[in-house]
Scaffold this motif. Sequence first.
Motif, mmCIF file in Angstrom:
data_model
loop_
_atom_site.group_PDB
_atom_site.id
_atom_site.type_symbol
_atom_site.label_atom_id
_atom_site.label_comp_id
_atom_site.label_asym_id
_atom_site.label_seq_id
_atom_site.Cartn_x
_atom_site.Cartn_y
_atom_site.Cartn_z
ATOM 1 N N GLU A 103 -11.672 -6.222 -4.661
ATOM 2 C CA GLU A 103 -10.890 -5.101 -4.144
ATOM 3 C C GLU A 103 -10.792 -5.125 -2.626
ATOM 4 N N GLU A 104 -11.864 -5.535 -1.949
ATOM 5 C CA GLU A 104 -11.807 -5.549 -0.488
ATOM 6 C C GLU A 104 -10.814 -6.585 0.017
ATOM 7 N N PHE A 105 -10.674 -7.702 -0.686
ATOM 8 C CA PHE A 105 -9.671 -8.703 -0.319
ATOM 9 C C PHE A 105 -8.276 -8.085 -0.399
ATOM 10 N N PHE A 109 -5.533 -7.570 2.801
ATOM 11 C CA PHE A 109 -4.120 -7.965 2.793
ATOM 12 C C PHE A 109 -3.300 -6.906 2.051
ATOM 13 N N ASP A 110 -3.392 -5.658 2.533
ATOM 14 C CA ASP A 110 -2.784 -4.548 1.813
ATOM 15 C C ASP A 110 -1.265 -4.612 1.762
ATOM 16 N N PHE A 117 -1.247 -12.662 -5.056
ATOM 17 C CA PHE A 117 -2.132 -13.084 -3.976
ATOM 18 C C PHE A 117 -3.421 -12.271 -3.926
ATOM 19 N N THR A 118 -3.381 -11.036 -4.422
ATOM 20 C CA THR A 118 -4.524 -10.137 -4.266
ATOM 21 C C THR A 118 -5.168 -9.694 -5.570
ATOM 22 N N VAL A 119 -4.569 -9.980 -6.728
ATOM 23 C CA VAL A 119 -5.104 -9.445 -7.987
ATOM 24 C C VAL A 119 -5.940 -10.490 -8.716
ATOM 25 N N ASP A 120 -6.717 -10.016 -9.684
ATOM 26 C CA ASP A 120 -7.585 -10.869 -10.493
ATOM 27 C C ASP A 120 -7.358 -10.584 -11.974
#
Length: 502
Positions: A103-105, A109-110, A117-120
Amino acid sequence: MAFSFLPELLISMFVLLVVVVGSYYIKSSKNPSPAVDWPVAGILPSLVYNLHRLHDYIAVDLLAPSGHSLKFAIVSIRFFMTCDPANIQHIFTSNHANYPKGEEFAEIFDVMRGSIFTVDGESCRRQRANYLGVLSNPLLAGLMTRCCRDKVEKGLLPFMTNMARTSTPVDMADLMTRLVFDLYATTIFGVDPARLSLDMPPVHVADAMDTVMEVGLVRHIVPAFCWRVMRRLNIGPERKLAAAQVVLHCFTNDMIMERRKKGHVIGQEPVDVLSSYINDPDYGGDLLHATLITYMIAGRDTIGTTLPWIFYNLANNPHVVASIRDELAPIMSRKSAIASAAMMILETEDVKSLVYLQAALLETLRLYPPAPLERKSVVATDVMPSGHEVCARDIVLISLYSVGRMEAVWGADCHEYRPERWLSEDGCKLRFVPSHKFMAFNSGPRLCLGKDIAIIQMKIIVAAVVWNFDVKMLDGWAIDTKLSCLLQMKNGLKVKLNKREM
């Protein structure tokens, strides 16, 4: 409520004080230790003091003396840093579910929050399937390579010819940024912004993308509560980032509105990236913006960051240039026999067989990976192949820059630029190198989906420049890197161009 963040502000000020005092101590010390462990701030003062040589500091001063893996803490935040290929394979492949971006990543890159690019997890798998469907469309693949060829023929080569004729020095880093920005804006939005032209118009959107990556590095290094305070107060790099995010959202919004005005022309299937998402109910509002920005950054930054380093390496290794030209010569001879042209350009099918040229590109990516540092979070306690234990909520940092300079992986000449290391003994094929030893295109389930297209585009661009021009760096031109999540050149790459006579 107005002062609800006062504790964070006080802690941030204390950490800043320790960093300033620590940095001054290191600077004034005759024999400074590479990583003094300070109270509360940990190695942050040493890190700040060495920011001007960040990746060499990590590779030489931190990881090499520690057996390629290191544990440390900054303000009670635990870190594990590594460049050990066995650890990398474990993190990215064998036990990848335990090492999400976290989540911090996504908060760092909000501007791309919610995109691939930001999800898992399942969200990442679902979006990856969508990306694969878009990029595997033969019409889009054809558009991307055709746009690349056309932009080289009608934009890059005429520009370079004019600069050569007038003996005007050229910043190859800026030139490649403009070329690749136009290329990807055209294939993503169906609009050519024409930033590559003789009048050199401003590149506000490209500058905004650079800001995202520069402030992203600050957010990686500085404890989260520090940059959150700056964001809330709208000061420092966070103020610059907020302005950049406005630029990016306005640009993507303009592109979306323009497409919706045009609508769909019956009998003409749209093939740009935006057309694949604009009517998809799963990609509405902020997610559509984040997805389009991700496409731009993924494409523009990978190629746009790598190309200047390729020309830097070639300018310093004329024997490699000669070998590339030898490989190009038979193809160029056949093309010139069919049709005479002032400038020779290769097609997609021409470049696929160019193994030495590809080796030269891969060697550049080994030494200068576009994203020199990867970040992961830890879900549950685990033991690395190196024997190090990591715990839940630890942060894992992987130094791709260091992997490319490991003697145990690449040999005693690991710091040398030598494309031949990628070739088979007969020089006709590329050697296979597993992705956990060569991370330029990521590894495991997150292996880059655009790898093949990116390599083809770079081969088309580099072949055209190398065959048609001699490129020489200006005497005394110093090369340094930006403070960014990308390995970009800080002051550019100034060169002189000479048109080759053939």
